[in-house]
Motif scaffolding. Structure first.
Motif, PDB file in Angstrom:
ATOM      1  N   LYS A  50      34.804  49.776  31.210  1.00 39.93           N
ATOM      2  CA  LYS A  50      35.212  48.388  30.936  1.00 39.93           C
ATOM      3  C   LYS A  50      35.910  47.779  32.156  1.00 39.93           C
ATOM      4  N   GLY A  51      36.751  48.560  32.821  1.00 40.28           N
ATOM      5  CA  GLY A  51      37.406  48.085  34.041  1.00 40.28           C
ATOM      6  C   GLY A  51      36.412  47.814  35.151  1.00 40.28           C
ATOM      7  N   PHE A  52      35.446  48.706  35.304  1.00 40.05           N
ATOM      8  CA  PHE A  52      34.412  48.538  36.331  1.00 40.05           C
ATOM      9  C   PHE A  52      33.533  47.328  36.014  1.00 40.05           C
ATOM     10  N   ALA A  53      33.208  47.152  34.733  1.00 38.26           N
ATOM     11  CA  ALA A  53      32.377  46.010  34.331  1.00 38.26           C
ATOM     12  C   ALA A  53      33.068  44.694  34.655  1.00 38.26           C
ATOM     13  N   LEU A  55      35.101  44.188  37.114  1.00 40.76           N
ATOM     14  CA  LEU A  55      35.003  44.003  38.564  1.00 40.76           C
ATOM     15  C   LEU A  55      33.606  43.560  38.981  1.00 40.76           C
ATOM     16  N   VAL A  56      32.594  44.053  38.300  1.00 39.00           N
ATOM     17  CA  VAL A  56      31.223  43.604  38.569  1.00 39.00           C
ATOM     18  C   VAL A  56      31.099  42.130  38.197  1.00 39.00           C
ATOM     19  N   ASP A  57      31.639  41.752  37.026  1.00 36.05           N
ATOM     20  CA  ASP A  57      31.588  40.355  36.584  1.00 36.05           C
ATOM     21  C   ASP A  57      32.303  39.422  37.562  1.00 36.05           C
ATOM     22  N   GLU A  58      33.375  39.924  38.183  1.00 28.67           N
ATOM     23  CA  GLU A  58      34.148  39.120  39.135  1.00 28.67           C
ATOM     24  C   GLU A  58      33.525  39.117  40.530  1.00 28.67           C
ATOM     25  N   GLY A  59      32.488  39.915  40.742  1.00 28.58           N
ATOM     26  CA  GLY A  59      31.847  39.973  42.047  1.00 28.58           C
ATOM     27  C   GLY A  59      32.545  40.882  43.038  1.00 28.58           C
ATOM     28  N   VAL A  60      33.436  41.736  42.557  1.00 28.38           N
ATOM     29  CA  VAL A  60      34.179  42.643  43.428  1.00 28.38           C
ATOM     30  C   VAL A  60      33.385  43.924  43.680  1.00 28.38           C
TER      31      VAL A  60
END
Length: 119
Positions: A50-53, A55-60
């Motif tokens: 969930k934390g990684f997702a 960051l993906v959503d934020e473009g990080v």
């Protein structure tokens, strides 16, 4: 490592962001997998995911299918710009308002910052 101040997945995302901002993680560098992260910190893999997702959503972070997660190009610039905006909104602007409210001239605030920065 984790505390009760916010959900663990948000703390995971914040830790990875901090590592990117400080340069501990470079752009296009691979990060631990969610399973590795979960095993290392002894947390639920779904929480790490969930934390990684986020960051993906934020473009990080970005995914390379079958390989893993990587730090996005320009992630450091993106995060630093966002933190600079927050710094002014959350720290500098309230400080200026307080200085005005208590009668501290802004030139004195600036001088104090310069003196502190040189120390």
């Amino acid at each position: 490592m984790f505390d009760d101040r916010s959900p663990i997945y948000l703390q995971i995302a914040e830790q990875i962001k901090n590592d990117i901002v400080t340069g501990a993680l470079a752009e296009d560098e691979q990060v631990m997998s969610t399973n590795q992260y979960a095993a290392f910190y002894r947390i639920n893999p779904a929480t790490a995911a969930k934390g990684f997702a986020q960051l993906v959503d934020e473009g990080v972070l970005y995914k390379k299918r079958g390989i893993g997660m990587f730090v996005s190009p320009n992630a450091r610039l993106l995060l630093r710009t966002g933190r600079q905006d927050s710094f002014f909104a959350d720290v500098v602007d309230p400080m200026i308002r307080e200085a005005k409210a208590i009668g501290v001239p802004l030139k004195d605030v600036v001088q104090h910052i310069r003196t502190y920065g040189e120390a």
